[in-house]
Structure formats: structure tokens, C-alpha cells
Design an enzyme around this catalytic site. Structure first.
Site, PDB file in Angstrom:
ATOM      1  N   GLN A 112      -8.443  11.017   6.821  1.00 18.68           N
ATOM      2  CA  GLN A 112      -7.126  11.468   6.995  1.00 18.68           C
ATOM      3  C   GLN A 112      -6.797  12.289   5.638  1.00 18.68           C
ATOM      4  O   GLN A 112      -6.430  13.388   5.838  1.00 18.68           O
ATOM      5  CB  GLN A 112      -6.055  10.387   7.230  1.00 18.68           C
ATOM      6  CG  GLN A 112      -4.485  10.962   6.866  1.00 18.68           C
ATOM      7  CD  GLN A 112      -3.525  10.002   7.481  1.00 18.68           C
ATOM      8  OE1 GLN A 112      -3.325   9.698   8.566  1.00 18.68           O
ATOM      9  NE2 GLN A 112      -2.957   9.241   6.460  1.00 18.68           N
ATOM     10  N   GLU A 121      -6.262   6.114  -0.040  1.00 11.97           N
ATOM     11  CA  GLU A 121      -7.660   6.214   0.016  1.00 11.97           C
ATOM     12  C   GLU A 121      -8.141   5.195   1.154  1.00 11.97           C
ATOM     13  O   GLU A 121      -9.296   5.523   1.944  1.00 11.97           O
ATOM     14  CB  GLU A 121      -8.317   5.788  -1.276  1.00 11.97           C
ATOM     15  CG  GLU A 121      -9.671   5.880  -1.336  1.00 11.97           C
ATOM     16  CD  GLU A 121     -10.053   5.450  -2.544  1.00 11.97           C
ATOM     17  OE1 GLU A 121      -9.276   5.247  -3.674  1.00 11.97           O
ATOM     18  OE2 GLU A 121     -11.410   4.823  -3.032  1.00 11.97           O
ATOM     19  N   SER A 146      -2.511  -3.288   5.923  1.00 12.84           N
ATOM     20  CA  SER A 146      -2.259  -2.166   7.055  1.00 12.84           C
ATOM     21  C   SER A 146      -1.301  -2.761   7.800  1.00 12.84           C
ATOM     22  O   SER A 146      -1.134  -3.921   8.112  1.00 12.84           O
ATOM     23  CB  SER A 146      -3.603  -2.224   7.765  1.00 12.84           C
ATOM     24  OG  SER A 146      -3.351  -1.662   9.000  1.00 12.84           O
ATOM     25  N   GLY A 149       0.752  -1.242   0.014  1.00 14.43           N
ATOM     26  CA  GLY A 149       0.006  -0.194   0.198  1.00 14.43           C
ATOM     27  C   GLY A 149       0.981   1.236   0.103  1.00 14.43           C
ATOM     28  O   GLY A 149       0.648   2.072  -0.953  1.00 14.43           O
ATOM     29  N   HIS A 150       1.871   1.274   0.769  1.00 14.29           N
ATOM     30  CA  HIS A 150       2.939   2.368   0.962  1.00 14.29           C
ATOM     31  C   HIS A 150       3.482   2.595  -0.412  1.00 14.29           C
ATOM     32  O   HIS A 150       3.735   3.758  -0.921  1.00 14.29           O
ATOM     33  CB  HIS A 150       3.945   2.165   2.017  1.00 14.29           C
ATOM     34  CG  HIS A 150       3.120   2.145   3.432  1.00 14.29           C
ATOM     35  ND1 HIS A 150       3.362   0.994   4.120  1.00 14.29           N
ATOM     36  CD2 HIS A 150       2.880   2.987   4.235  1.00 14.29           C
ATOM     37  CE1 HIS A 150       2.838   1.305   5.468  1.00 14.29           C
ATOM     38  NE2 HIS A 150       2.397   2.601   5.450  1.00 14.29           N
TER      39      HIS A 150
HETATM   40  P1  AMP Z   1       0.690   4.777   7.707  1.00  9.86           P
HETATM   41  O1  AMP Z   1       2.012   4.305   7.671  1.00  9.86           O
HETATM   42  O2  AMP Z   1      -0.103   3.799   7.836  1.00  9.86           O
HETATM   43  O3  AMP Z   1       0.780   6.032   8.547  1.00  9.86           O
HETATM   44  O4  AMP Z   1       0.341   5.182   6.140  1.00  9.86           O
HETATM   45  C1  AMP Z   1       1.036   5.976   5.354  1.00  9.86           C
HETATM   46  C2  AMP Z   1       0.347   6.125   4.039  1.00  9.86           C
HETATM   47  O5  AMP Z   1      -0.146   4.987   3.539  1.00  9.86           O
HETATM   48  C3  AMP Z   1      -1.080   6.968   4.378  1.00  9.86           C
HETATM   49  O6  AMP Z   1      -1.541   7.824   3.477  1.00  9.86           O
HETATM   50  C4  AMP Z   1      -1.969   5.425   4.155  1.00  9.86           C
HETATM   51  O7  AMP Z   1      -3.282   6.246   3.906  1.00  9.86           O
HETATM   52  C5  AMP Z   1      -1.399   4.850   3.077  1.00  9.86           C
HETATM   53  N1  AMP Z   1      -1.908   3.741   3.016  1.00  9.86           N
HETATM   54  C6  AMP Z   1      -1.877   2.712   4.248  1.00  9.86           C
HETATM   55  N2  AMP Z   1      -2.434   1.466   3.993  1.00  9.86           N
HETATM   56  C7  AMP Z   1      -2.869   1.643   2.378  1.00  9.86           C
HETATM   57  C8  AMP Z   1      -3.265   0.547   1.728  1.00  9.86           C
HETATM   58  N3  AMP Z   1      -3.688  -0.583   1.918  1.00  9.86           N
HETATM   59  N4  AMP Z   1      -3.508   1.193   0.366  1.00  9.86           N
HETATM   60  C9  AMP Z   1      -3.087   2.468   0.042  1.00  9.86           C
HETATM   61  N5  AMP Z   1      -2.793   3.071   0.762  1.00  9.86           N
HETATM   62  C10 AMP Z   1      -2.257   2.891   1.983  1.00  9.86           C
END
Ligand code: AMP
Length: 289
Positions: free
Chosen positions: A151, A146, A183, A33-34
Site C-alpha cells: 500500500q 511499513e 493490526s 501502530g496507528h
Molecule cells: P488501517 O487502519 O489498517 O488502514 O491502517 C492505517 C495506517 O496505519 C496504514 O498506513 C497502516 O500501514 C498503518 N499501520 C497499521 N498497522 C501498523 C503497525 N503495526 N505498525 C505501523 N503502522 C501500521
């Protein structure tokens, strides 16, 4: 890179050469995702900065700040392979030095309802760190997922309200083949918990299908989603809500473009997911080998 001043000097140099700088803020423990955000940034910007910072301000008392997965070495390797230009990994005291006394508040449904109601102070912590990351990087575009729709809406509001000159790009949710949204917190789930967590995307699919079948009553669509989560003994629903995609205010009637937000707890882990009604529903690969 650990200091905001260093990052600013580097990014100032790039901007001086007329290069567009993209920023991808993360808390690390990177997954696909990241990386989808990193790849979008690489396609669209000439220089890419990824920040890795587990931001204490956005965790409430009793939340998982201490135990949040941290894998800095693996993350650096992955980002080197992706060809990013700088990784910003500040220490907490570099971001919030002694005497730090400023908080950024976005006063709108985007920060006060849904996740904001369940996690008081969370979005103030997010807005404050994002403002600081934008100040240190000066990006022309910043990339958010998304998956965290609330956020993303809040950050868009912040960038617009403060004339930050940053375009906020929101990238689609990346899922495992069975539909579970990736996640970093999925790592907390046992195999049984992971199976239970699939009720979130099942609920989104069922509500999407009801909407495509002509149902527009928000209460009914929320009820469809809630019932699917309710059928899973391993999950407890926090909320299911049909909202305006920009203001995040609840809508009585759904239309194409409304978003269905879901939050539930599985094995004590808070999971969120969402989908655009009228958009492609989350995939279903359940039952695959
Ligand atoms: P985090 O490390 O959880 O703070 O996430 C960093 C960024 O990655 C944030 O903009 C999240 O929305 C995005 N993100 C987290 N999980 C996913 C995912 N499964 N698909 C797309 N973006 C993601």
C-alpha cells in the site's frame, strides 16, 4: 469533522498561515501502530489531521466491511490525548455521493500483484480514497505504515505520478513484544489463533537469518519462510515473495533492500507482514511469561 468541504477550509487556513499539514489516514480501531504514525506527524508537521474512514471501495464481496472493528468514541479519546488538530470522520455518502463515478488505478506490480491478486479491486479502492483524502486535506506529508508495504509503495507511486506535492512518509511496523505485527484484524483471532499467527514473524526471522548468512536465492528464501508457515497447522500460506521495495516486482536474487512479503490465513483472518532483508529482523519474544 464530517464534511470534506469543512476540512478543506480548515486546512486552507493553516496553509495560508504557512503551517505544514500532516495527514494520517486510518480505518480506526486505533492501536499503537496507528499512534506511531500520529506521533511522527506531530514531530514533523505543525498541524495534524487523522482520518478515520472504513472505505467500502477497498473491501471485496465476502470480505469484512460490515464486521470491521469500529470504535469511534474510543478513537476520538485517544486522538485527543495525542493532541491532533483535526479528526476527519466522513460518512460514506460524504465521500462517495450519489453519482460518484471516478476510480483511481495505479497500473503496476504495486497494485496488481500480491495483495492485489488476492483482493481484486482492493488497491483501486485504496488509491481512490487516498486521492480524495489528499484533495480534502492538501497535506505536505502523509504517513503510512511499513506493515502495509505494498500500500505504501502504491501511494508513493500515486503521489509522484499525479504531482500531488505530498511527501509520503513510511513508518516502521509496530509489533507486540512477541513479534506479532499490530493490526486491527488481530481482534478477530482467538488465543490459539493469535499463537498460530506468530508463524508469520517466525518465518520472516528465519528468512532474514538465511539472508544474513549469505543466501540470496529468492526461491530459497521464500521456501524458508513458506516452510515455517507450513509447520503451523493453524495457518495457510497465501504467498511468500522477495520483491523490489519500490516496484514490488519479484526478484530472483535478494539484496540488502529487497523486501520479503508474506500473507497467510489464520482462523479465516487474512494476515500480512513483511521485512526488509538486511534490516533488523522482527523481534522474538515467544516463550516470555
Ligand atoms: P488501517 O487502519 O489498517 O488502514 O491502517 C492505517 C495506517 O496505519 C496504514 O498506513 C497502516 O500501514 C498503518 N499501520 C497499521 N498497522 C501498523 C503497525 N503495526 N505498525 C505501523 N503502522 C501500521
Amino acid at each position: 469533522m464530517r464534511l470534506p468541504q469543512k476540512l478543506r477550509r480548515l486546512a486552507d487556513g493553516w496553509r495560508g498561515e504557512g503551517l505544514a499539514v500532516g495527514l494520517v489516514p486510518t480505518m480506526g480501531a486505533l492501536h499503537e501502530g496507528h499512534l506511531s504514525l500520529v506521533r511522527a506527524a506531530r514531530r514533523e508537521c505543525q498541524r495534524v489531521v487523522v482520518s478515520i474512514f472504513v472505505n467500502p471501495l477497498q473491501f471485496g464481496p465476502g470480505e469484512d466491511y460490515r464486521s470491521y472493528p469500529r470504535r469511534p468514541r474510543e478513537d476520538l479519546k485517544v486522538l485527543a490525548r495525542e493532541g491532533v488538530d483535526a479528526v476527519y470522520q466522513p460518512a460514506v455518502r460524504a465521500v462517495y455521493p450519489k453519482g460518484f463515478a471516478t476510480a483511481v488505478t495505479v497500473s503496476a506490480a504495486a497494485s496488481e500483484s500480491w495483495e492485489g491478486a488476492y483482493r481484486p479491486g482492493h488497491f483501486q479502492g485504496v488509491a481512490t480514497v487516498v486521492a480524495k483524502l489528499f484533495a480534502a486535506t492538501g497535506p505536505s506529508r502523509a504517513y503510512f505504515g511499513e506493515k502495509d508495504a505494498q500500500q505504501a509503495a502504491l501511494v508513493s507511486r500515486l503521489a509522484q505520478d499525479l504531482d500531488l506535492g505530498v511527501e509520503v512518509a513510511v513508518c516502521p511496523t509496530v509489533r507486540d513484544p512477541d513479534g506479532l505485527a499490530l493490526s486491527s484484524r488481530n481482534a478477530y483471532l482467538s488465543e490459539t489463533g493469535r499463537r498460530a499467527a506468530l508463524c508469520l514473524c517466525r518465518a520472516l526471522r528465519a528468512a532474514s537469518a538465511a539472508f544474513s548468512g549469505g543466501e540470496t536465492s529468492a526461491s530459497l528464501l521464500e521456501g524458508v519462510a513458506a516452510a515455517l508457515v507450513g509447520d503451523e497447522p493453524g495457518a495457510q500460506l497465501d504467498y511468500a515473495a522477495v520483491v523490489d521495495p519500490v516496484s514490488l516486482e519479484r526478484r530472483e536474487r535478494a539484496d540488502a533492500g529487497s523486501r520479503l512479503l508474506l500473507a497467510a490465513r489464520v482462523e479465516g483472518v487474512r494476515l500480512i507482514d513483511n521485512c526488509l532483508l538486511g534490516g533488523p529482523p522482527p523481534p522474538s519474544g515467544e516463550g516470555r511469561g
